[in-house]
Design an enzyme around this catalytic site. Sequence first.
Site, PDB file in Angstrom:
ATOM      1  N   ARG A 175       0.832  -1.201   0.000  1.00  0.00           N
ATOM      2  CA  ARG A 175       0.000   0.000   0.000  1.00  0.00           C
ATOM      3  C   ARG A 175       0.864   1.249   0.000  1.00  0.00           C
ATOM      4  O   ARG A 175       1.762   1.393   0.827  1.00  0.00           O
ATOM      5  CB  ARG A 175      -0.901   0.004   1.240  1.00  0.00           C
ATOM      6  CG  ARG A 175      -1.926   1.087   1.317  1.00  0.00           C
ATOM      7  CD  ARG A 175      -3.082   0.986   0.338  1.00  0.00           C
ATOM      8  NE  ARG A 175      -3.670  -0.340   0.328  1.00  0.00           N
ATOM      9  CZ  ARG A 175      -4.054  -0.968  -0.796  1.00  0.00           C
ATOM     10  NH1 ARG A 175      -3.915  -0.405  -1.964  1.00  0.00           N
ATOM     11  NH2 ARG A 175      -4.584  -2.165  -0.744  1.00  0.00           N
ATOM     12  N   GLY A 232       6.011   0.885   6.039  1.00  0.00           N
ATOM     13  CA  GLY A 232       6.958  -0.034   5.410  1.00  0.00           C
ATOM     14  C   GLY A 232       7.158   0.255   3.930  1.00  0.00           C
ATOM     15  O   GLY A 232       8.282   0.216   3.418  1.00  0.00           O
ATOM     16  N   CYS A 233       6.082   0.574   3.244  1.00  0.00           N
ATOM     17  CA  CYS A 233       6.168   0.842   1.805  1.00  0.00           C
ATOM     18  C   CYS A 233       6.925   2.143   1.539  1.00  0.00           C
ATOM     19  O   CYS A 233       7.661   2.253   0.559  1.00  0.00           O
ATOM     20  CB  CYS A 233       4.772   0.876   1.190  1.00  0.00           C
ATOM     21  SG  CYS A 233       3.938  -0.728   1.320  1.00  0.00           S
ATOM     22  N   THR A 234       6.755   3.118   2.429  1.00  0.00           N
ATOM     23  CA  THR A 234       7.490   4.372   2.290  1.00  0.00           C
ATOM     24  C   THR A 234       8.976   4.139   2.535  1.00  0.00           C
ATOM     25  O   THR A 234       9.822   4.635   1.785  1.00  0.00           O
ATOM     26  CB  THR A 234       6.925   5.434   3.259  1.00  0.00           C
ATOM     27  OG1 THR A 234       5.549   5.666   2.927  1.00  0.00           O
ATOM     28  CG2 THR A 234       7.701   6.731   3.166  1.00  0.00           C
ATOM     29  N   ALA A 280      10.334   2.353  -0.621  1.00  0.00           N
ATOM     30  CA  ALA A 280      10.393   3.248  -1.784  1.00  0.00           C
ATOM     31  C   ALA A 280      11.487   4.301  -1.616  1.00  0.00           C
ATOM     32  O   ALA A 280      12.232   4.586  -2.560  1.00  0.00           O
ATOM     33  CB  ALA A 280       9.041   3.919  -2.002  1.00  0.00           C
TER      34      ALA A 280
END
EC number: 1.11.1.24
Length: 158
Positions: free
Chosen positions: A38, A43-45, A48
């Site tokens: 998401r 975690g995704c930030t 990325a």
Amino acid sequence: MLDTGTDAPAFSLPDHVGREVSLAEFEGRRVVLYFYPRADTPGCTTEACGFRDAYDEFEERDAAILGVSDDPVEDLEAFARKHDLPFPLLSDEDGSVSDAYDSYGEKNVFGNEVEGVFRNTYLIGPDGRIERVYEGVSPEDHAEELLADIDELREADS
């Protein structure tokens, strides 16, 4: 997970600005194809931004980075803009590409069973074959792990 040495499944998806991006565009280059659950979650930030911070090093190695989630284009555009991400984020809203890469299905999120994208990564070689597989990756230091593996593969190529 798909096996190393197999052909990477072809795909074409809209990116965070609505441009259609296909794997075929990157023929002759290594591709880091990372799947994440998401946009703009912690975690995704972290993942990325790790790729963003090492972006020049990937470019020096002629390796493209493509992020894939089932977020809509609008959410990806906001995520890319907010964190100044220099690589395409691809919208796989129906999960079909993620599924083709064994990176989509049921998972438990805060006690609820939901369908979504798993945090997996594939390193695809210049010939379009899968060179490395990373299942359930940790977002921290993942970019560095991939750079080290790319260096190892490049050394083996020479």
